[in-house]
Scaffold this motif. Structure first.
Motif, PDB file in Angstrom:
ATOM      1  N   SER A   5      31.487  18.495  47.080  1.00  0.00           N
ATOM      2  CA  SER A   5      32.387  19.367  47.703  1.00  0.00           C
ATOM      3  C   SER A   5      33.714  18.861  48.362  1.00  0.00           C
ATOM      4  O   SER A   5      34.947  19.491  47.943  1.00  0.00           O
ATOM      5  N   ARG A   6      33.453  17.675  49.027  1.00  0.00           N
ATOM      6  CA  ARG A   6      34.371  17.220  49.457  1.00  0.00           C
ATOM      7  C   ARG A   6      35.497  16.533  48.509  1.00  0.00           C
ATOM      8  O   ARG A   6      36.803  16.571  48.896  1.00  0.00           O
ATOM      9  N   TRP A   7      35.192  16.028  47.243  1.00  0.00           N
ATOM     10  CA  TRP A   7      36.156  15.617  46.293  1.00  0.00           C
ATOM     11  C   TRP A   7      36.675  16.678  45.621  1.00  0.00           C
ATOM     12  O   TRP A   7      37.879  16.716  45.464  1.00  0.00           O
ATOM     13  N   ILE A   8      35.918  17.711  45.479  1.00  0.00           N
ATOM     14  CA  ILE A   8      36.850  19.050  44.960  1.00  0.00           C
ATOM     15  C   ILE A   8      37.901  19.483  45.991  1.00  0.00           C
ATOM     16  O   ILE A   8      39.008  19.974  45.751  1.00  0.00           O
ATOM     17  N   LEU A   9      37.366  19.708  47.284  1.00  0.00           N
ATOM     18  CA  LEU A   9      38.409  20.051  47.994  1.00  0.00           C
ATOM     19  C   LEU A   9      39.403  19.292  48.650  1.00  0.00           C
ATOM     20  O   LEU A   9      40.765  19.658  48.709  1.00  0.00           O
ATOM     21  N   LEU A  10      39.152  18.062  48.175  1.00  0.00           N
ATOM     22  CA  LEU A  10      40.294  16.843  48.376  1.00  0.00           C
ATOM     23  C   LEU A  10      41.501  17.235  47.173  1.00  0.00           C
ATOM     24  O   LEU A  10      42.741  17.349  47.526  1.00  0.00           O
ATOM     25  N   ALA A  11      40.894  17.261  45.818  1.00  0.00           N
ATOM     26  CA  ALA A  11      41.699  17.681  44.928  1.00  0.00           C
ATOM     27  C   ALA A  11      42.567  19.352  45.140  1.00  0.00           C
ATOM     28  O   ALA A  11      43.584  19.274  44.774  1.00  0.00           O
ATOM     29  N   LEU A  12      41.683  20.042  45.557  1.00  0.00           N
ATOM     30  CA  LEU A  12      42.425  21.432  46.029  1.00  0.00           C
ATOM     31  C   LEU A  12      43.367  21.321  47.064  1.00  0.00           C
ATOM     32  O   LEU A  12      44.465  22.021  46.974  1.00  0.00           O
ATOM     33  N   SER A  13      43.237  20.443  47.957  1.00  0.00           N
ATOM     34  CA  SER A  13      44.364  20.157  49.127  1.00  0.00           C
ATOM     35  C   SER A  13      45.411  19.654  48.528  1.00  0.00           C
ATOM     36  O   SER A  13      46.511  19.810  48.790  1.00  0.00           O
ATOM     37  N   LEU A  14      45.377  18.498  47.407  1.00  0.00           N
ATOM     38  CA  LEU A  14      46.662  17.993  46.839  1.00  0.00           C
ATOM     39  C   LEU A  14      47.461  19.010  46.274  1.00  0.00           C
ATOM     40  O   LEU A  14      48.534  18.991  46.173  1.00  0.00           O
ATOM     41  N   MET A  15      46.799  19.921  45.679  1.00  0.00           N
ATOM     42  CA  MET A  15      47.265  21.058  44.750  1.00  0.00           C
ATOM     43  C   MET A  15      47.955  21.922  45.703  1.00  0.00           C
ATOM     44  O   MET A  15      49.218  22.232  45.382  1.00  0.00           O
ATOM     45  N   ALA A  16      47.328  22.104  46.994  1.00  0.00           N
ATOM     46  CA  ALA A  16      47.839  22.986  47.970  1.00  0.00           C
ATOM     47  C   ALA A  16      49.178  22.460  48.251  1.00  0.00           C
ATOM     48  O   ALA A  16      50.257  23.199  48.411  1.00  0.00           O
ATOM     49  N   GLY A  17      49.287  21.123  48.457  1.00  0.00           N
ATOM     50  CA  GLY A  17      50.399  20.435  49.196  1.00  0.00           C
ATOM     51  C   GLY A  17      51.614  20.418  48.131  1.00  0.00           C
ATOM     52  O   GLY A  17      52.661  20.657  48.376  1.00  0.00           O
ATOM     53  N   ALA A  18      51.320  20.436  46.974  1.00  0.00           N
ATOM     54  CA  ALA A  18      52.193  20.521  45.567  1.00  0.00           C
ATOM     55  C   ALA A  18      52.940  21.846  45.774  1.00  0.00           C
ATOM     56  O   ALA A  18      53.837  22.104  45.366  1.00  0.00           O
ATOM     57  N   ALA A  19      51.939  22.985  45.819  1.00  0.00           N
ATOM     58  CA  ALA A  19      52.424  24.122  45.776  1.00  0.00           C
ATOM     59  C   ALA A  19      53.380  24.420  46.972  1.00  0.00           C
ATOM     60  O   ALA A  19      54.310  25.302  46.797  1.00  0.00           O
TER      61      ALA A  19
ATOM     62  N   TRP B   1      48.980  17.348  55.774  1.00  0.00           N
ATOM     63  CA  TRP B   1      48.831  18.379  54.757  1.00  0.00           C
ATOM     64  C   TRP B   1      49.255  19.563  55.610  1.00  0.00           C
ATOM     65  O   TRP B   1      49.946  20.590  55.171  1.00  0.00           O
ATOM     66  N   LEU B   2      48.620  20.011  56.951  1.00  0.00           N
ATOM     67  CA  LEU B   2      48.939  21.124  57.508  1.00  0.00           C
ATOM     68  C   LEU B   2      50.285  21.345  57.920  1.00  0.00           C
ATOM     69  O   LEU B   2      51.105  22.270  57.855  1.00  0.00           O
ATOM     70  N   LEU B   3      50.800  19.900  58.291  1.00  0.00           N
ATOM     71  CA  LEU B   3      52.197  19.935  58.606  1.00  0.00           C
ATOM     72  C   LEU B   3      53.024  20.047  57.542  1.00  0.00           C
ATOM     73  O   LEU B   3      54.100  20.901  57.765  1.00  0.00           O
TER      74      LEU B   3
END
Length: 207
Positions: A172-186, A114-116
């Motif tokens: 927290s990890r589940w919430i952050l995982l969802a936010l990470s997926l949204m960040a990747g889509a953005a 995701w960072l890449l």
């Protein structure tokens, strides 16, 4: 006087354009994309293996009780105590081993992918860090959660404070995982001008 072959060649050579090597930026991005695809496939496989296969099968060793990692809404000391009573030392050892292997590899490889993804698709520095933040926090929370769960399951009487910490990390990890997926889509679907990618009609590529 007739011109020699060498003179004629020199005359025509002076008007020949010198070939220019193509820029290497495109090839670097292509290589990065290949690495991204491989890392994304690996993280998807590890998610399936860890959450949908192995942690699901662990219920066979706990009288049907779900592993704490999968309790999106959290849990309390009473649940951990029941789970600990249903699992013997071998079962708890298997869960701990799973945390040290697939449970460690998944967040690390997912974070790398995701960072890449953000790096390749976002040109503005401030936006990169904004989209990177949930991924980094997810990795920290996931790795910390593994240790926290193993700790409370190893206690003869689970301490409420330790259980509360493990529960908060799980949620927290589940919430952050969802936010990470949204960040990747953005990073992929935001307008090119806003992302500041090369070729976009903008004057500032980095904030």
């Amino acid at each position: 006087m007739a011109k020699t072959r060498a003179q004629i060649a020199r005359k025509h050579a002076t008007g020949t354009p010198v070939p220019v090597a193509p820029p290497s930026g495109g090839s670097r991005k292509d290589n990065g994309s290949l690495v991204l695809v491989a890392a994304a496939v690996a993280s998807l496989f590890l998610f399936w293996y860890l959450h949908l296969l192995t942690l699901g099968q662990m219920t066979q060793l706990s009288d049907g009780l779900t592993m704490p990692d999968m309790l999106v809404g959290g849990y309390d000391a009473g649940y951990v105590e029941r789970l600990r009573g249903a699992m013997d030392d071998d079962a708890r050892g298997q869960l701990s081993y799973l945390h040290r292997t697939a449970g460690t590899l998944f967040p690390l490889i997912f974070a790398f992918a995701w960072l890449l993804l953000v790096q390749l698709n976002v040109g503005r520095r401030w936006l990169r860090w904004l989209l990177w933040s949930p991924v980094i926090l997810f990795t920290v929370a996931d790795l910390w959660e593994n240790v926290a769960i193993d700790t409370v399951l190893a206690q003869a009487v689970p301490e409420p404070g330790a259980v509360a910490l493990a529960s908060v990390l799980t949620v927290s990890r589940w919430i952050l995982l969802a936010l990470s997926l949204m960040a990747g889509a953005a990073a992929v679907f935001l307008p090119r001008r806003l992302r500041g990618v090369p070729g976009a009609d903008t004057t500032a590529r980095t904030g």
